[in-house]
Design an enzyme around this catalytic site. Structure first.
Site: not given
Length: 308
Positions: A88, A119
């Site tokens: 953004e 992970e």
């Protein structure tokens, strides 16, 4: 943040929330009310972390002013939130995409599908950072709701080892996880309505914190004037209209003048504002902005022009 007495062996994000213990028996109205009440916790968590968030903003700003970059890293929801916030920044603040980057375990494919197996591999995180030439000038924000994700730990430890600014964001207390970083932001939101689903309250608090951090840093970098985003990327009709509105609000220019200013400045709202408020030509206005390190208020103060 209510939990069962049988949760002592679990980390906080895995505790059972007694307010939603019979969730599957509730009416739709009751379910929504439970969520609505629970979602007050992220706001409290962010408020309780203000001192650490303030410190992070100020130190990140210093690094970026010294040609550093900001990186978010995480897995699953945490990784996606970092990528979202980073993505953004270019349209909102017209930043180079390299300035703020989001890294998620598994890369772009993990944005739309799960990659839990990655992970647990800390070495991959180090490789991901090295691929981006991460250096001691840069900042790393490691996001791990549980405070235990090996991928994020690997990244944080590597960041510390090269003396980069290292920040952690988690949703568990220090008794659940030790995070020895330059700044340790703990967003304690308590047990989730759906036990263990940290995309809920923990994710909401993380999104709030990242919004505050990135926006505040951009404010300090001179990309905001008053509360207007004067470095926005004028790349579609909506943003053109917003740019025209900003020029009208701050410089009181009509639409035709605003459009012409944006054409003359290649879509730079900040430069257009300086020209409109000072009467300078494009070349001189560009030079003054450069001398003012891109800060419009500093440039206007130099000219003794105060607006807003």
């Amino acid at each position: 943040m209510i939990n069962s007495v049988n949760d002592n062996y679990r980390i906080l994000t895995e505790h059972i929330n007694l307010t939603s213990i019979d969730l599957d028996t509730k009416s739709t109205n009751e379910i929504v009310k439970i969520f609505s009440e629970a979602d007050k916790e992220p706001q409290k968590a962010v408020e309780n972390s203000i001192p650490e968030i303030v410190k992070a903003i100020d130190l990140i700003t210093l690094r970026l002013q010294d040609n550093g970059r900001l990186f978010y890293i995480g897995t699953g929801t945490s990784g996606r939130l970092g990528v979202l916030d980073a993505s953004e920044c270019p349209p909102t603040f017209c930043t180079n995409p390299d300035l703020v980057q989001g890294i998620i375990a598994g890369g772009i494919p993990s944005l739309t599908r799960s990659s839990e197996s990655l992970e647990d591999i800390s070495e991959i995180a180090i490789s991901d950072l090295k691929d981006r030439n991460f250096s001691n000038r840069d900042v790393l924000i490691g996001i791990t709701a549980s405070g235990r994700t090996p991928y994020v730990f690997g990244a944080l430890n590597y960041s510390k080892s090269i003396n980069a600014l290292t920040i952690s964001i988690s949703s568990v207390p220090e008794t659940d996880s030790t995070l020895d970083n330059d700044i340790d932001i703990r967003l304690i939101t308590g047990p989730e309505v759906l036990a263990g689903s940290t995309r809920l309250k923990a994710g909401t608090a993380t999104k709030m914190a990242l919004n505050i951090i990135s926006t505040s840093v951009m404010i300090k970098l001179g990309k905001v004037y008053g509360n207007r985003m004067i470095d926005l990327s004028v790349s579609n009709d909506k943003l053109i209209d917003r740019a025209i509105g900003i020029l009208f609000d701050i410089a009181s220019v009509d639409k035709e003048t605003a459009v012409q200013l944006l054409k003359d400045t290649n879509g730079s709202v900040k430069l257009s504002l300086l020209i409109a408020l000072s009467g300078m030509d494009v070349i001189d206005a560009k030079q003054l902005l450069n001398d003012s390190k891109g800060n419009l208020r500093t440039a206007l103060t130099t000219l003794n022009v105060i607006k807003l």
